[in-house]
Every structure is written in structure tokens, then in C-alpha cells.
Design a protein around this motif. Sequence first.
Motif, PDB file in Angstrom:
ATOM      1  N   PRO A 110       0.816  -1.212   0.000  1.00 39.37           N
ATOM      2  CA  PRO A 110       0.000   0.000   0.000  1.00 39.37           C
ATOM      3  C   PRO A 110       0.851   1.264   0.000  1.00 39.37           C
ATOM      4  CG  PRO A 110      -0.702  -1.548   1.701  1.00 39.37           C
ATOM      5  CD  PRO A 110       0.609  -2.036   1.181  1.00 39.37           C
ATOM      6  N   SER A 135      -3.890   3.411   1.029  1.00 38.98           N
ATOM      7  CA  SER A 135      -4.691   2.817  -0.034  1.00 38.98           C
ATOM      8  C   SER A 135      -4.690   1.303   0.096  1.00 38.98           C
ATOM      9  CB  SER A 135      -4.122   3.223  -1.395  1.00 38.98           C
ATOM     10  OG  SER A 135      -2.822   2.679  -1.559  1.00 38.98           O
ATOM     11  N   ASP A 136      -5.621   0.654  -0.606  1.00 39.91           N
ATOM     12  CA  ASP A 136      -5.667  -0.798  -0.580  1.00 39.91           C
ATOM     13  C   ASP A 136      -4.549  -1.364  -1.464  1.00 39.91           C
ATOM     14  OD1 ASP A 136      -6.875   0.236  -2.814  1.00 39.91           O
ATOM     15  OD2 ASP A 136      -8.193  -1.481  -3.093  1.00 39.91           O
ATOM     16  N   GLU A 151      -8.804  -3.191   2.885  1.00 35.59           N
ATOM     17  CA  GLU A 151      -8.803  -2.177   1.836  1.00 35.59           C
ATOM     18  C   GLU A 151      -8.242  -0.872   2.405  1.00 35.59           C
ATOM     19  OE1 GLU A 151     -12.551  -1.940  -0.139  1.00 35.59           O
ATOM     20  OE2 GLU A 151     -12.495  -4.024  -0.820  1.00 35.59           O
ATOM     21  N   LYS A 152      -8.985   0.214   2.263  1.00 39.18           N
ATOM     22  CA  LYS A 152      -8.472   1.513   2.700  1.00 39.18           C
ATOM     23  C   LYS A 152      -8.437   1.600   4.223  1.00 39.18           C
ATOM     24  CE  LYS A 152     -10.081   3.846  -1.478  1.00 39.18           C
ATOM     25  NZ  LYS A 152     -10.458   2.588  -2.140  1.00 39.18           N
ATOM     26  N   GLU A 153      -7.465   2.391   4.744  1.00 41.64           N
ATOM     27  CA  GLU A 153      -7.273   2.523   6.183  1.00 41.64           C
ATOM     28  C   GLU A 153      -6.964   3.966   6.543  1.00 41.64           C
ATOM     29  OE1 GLU A 153      -4.077  -0.047   7.141  1.00 41.64           O
ATOM     30  OE2 GLU A 153      -4.972  -1.792   6.172  1.00 41.64           O
ATOM     31  N   ARG A 181      -9.731   0.159   9.893  1.00 37.37           N
ATOM     32  CA  ARG A 181      -9.528  -0.627   8.688  1.00 37.37           C
ATOM     33  C   ARG A 181     -10.858  -1.011   8.060  1.00 37.37           C
ATOM     34  NH1 ARG A 181      -4.328  -2.792   8.334  1.00 37.37           N
ATOM     35  NH2 ARG A 181      -3.072  -2.731  10.231  1.00 37.37           N
TER      36      ARG A 181
END
Length: 267
Positions: A110, A135-136, A151-153, A181
Motif C-alpha cells: 500500500p 490505499s488498498d 482495503e483503505k485505512e 480498517r
Amino acid sequence: MLHRGVWRGRGLKSAGVLVALLTVPFANGAAASAWNQPKGHGQVIVKYEPVWQIHGFDQDGDRFMLPHERVDHVVSVWGEYGLTDRITLVAKTDWQDIDAGSKSYQGMGPVEIGAKVALWSHDGLVVSAQAGFASDSQGRNAVWGSPGEGEKETEARLLVGRSFGGRYPAFADLQLAHRWRDRLPDEQRLEGAVGVHLNPRYTVMGQVYAGKTLPVEAEHQSRWNTYEIGVVRHWNDWSAQAGWRAVVSGRNVNAGDGPIFAVWRRF
């Protein structure tokens, strides 16, 4: 982590502290130290971590033998730049060669970007706050996860640092973080570092990375306690770091350990 300053006899005239990569093995979250970069200054760190995994920790925290030995390789690039004297921009990515047993992955991890804001500073004590977004990726982005999970965090972090004078100037850094998360459990982290400047050329450091996933039910929770020791050698705007990192206890994580090697370039 390293003071940017001028060694003068029994003290160090500090103009800030450089980045420390306080990350657990395999994790892609990273945080700067509590000290900001001065406006218009920054640094880049390239770090290589091979991690051997023979044992793991079960849900009760007991060691067990993995079905087969695993070796992961991670090369990370971390950048930090002082946008103003109070705001520092941070960014990180890595390349991963990951063996997670049922899944393996080789490629980019990521990309994480964020900003750190200085909140308070007085007599060697500093307090900062940092927020970041990742980003994922098809790579691993959690110490306890497999490649492609999540995925996105987003992350919020409070950082407190203290510098000390004397014959051997030193610093301490403590950080608390919460990571939200998508499609994976959230995390809470407690991370810290202590360093001593032996002379203008050498700094020794000890670091600890601890964390847990939420919710807190034992059968679903992962925990980790990782220790790291290292030595940093300085040449003007360049530094080289060598050390050893090991997961000494945990729950539902692998007991990985291995050397670390890093090169820092300040500008």
C-alpha cells in the motif's frame, strides 16, 4: 531516529529529531517521531527487512511450530518533508515478497500518506499529532493478516518526545495510535523508542512496538510485542542503520525475527 544538531562537548544543540520507522514486522503503517522537520527540510529512508518465521503464537499466547518455515522480504521507502515549521508531510510505500502459507505475494504494498502537526514544545519536551491514509493493496497490510486482505485505512496518532542533554545526549519517544480498517479489525498501538548519542558518529537505539486488534475477545484478537535494537552510523547528511527485530510475545501472530538494514538521506 536521530537528532539533527551540532555536538558541543557535553551536549547536543538540537534542531529536531529525524524519522523513526516504528512499524511492526510486515505492517505498512508507519509513524514519524514526535519532532517535526524544519520548513523546507526533509529526509528519505530506504529499509530492508528479511523476516524468518519458524514459530507462531496461538490464541492463548503459547508458541507452536509452523507447518513450514517462512521467509518474508520487505523493502520500504519512507519520506518526510517540512511544509512549515509546524506541519510535516509524510509518505511511505514498500515492495513485498510475502509467504503467508495459504497465500503468497510479490509486488508493491500500500501507499500511505499523512501529515504531522506540532501541538506543543517546551524545554526539550514536544507533543505532536499525526493523521494518515493508506490505499488498498494486494500485499500484506497487517501483521496478522494475509496478502490481499483489507482495503483503505485511516490512522490517528499522538506522539510525545523528550530530549536530554549531558555527556551522552539522549531522546525518548512514545506514541499511541488507533487504526481504522475496511474489512479487517481495527487496531490499537503503543510504540516507543529510546536512543543515546555516543558521539557525533554513532547512536544506539532500543524500540518496542505493541498492539492489538479489536474486538477484544481472545479467540478473535491478535496481539504482538516486538523489540528492536540497533546502531546508527552518521556521515554528514547520510546515515546507515543495522539492527535486529523480534516478535517476543503475542497472540494469533507469527513469531518472526531477523535483521534490519536502512540508509537515511537528509536534505
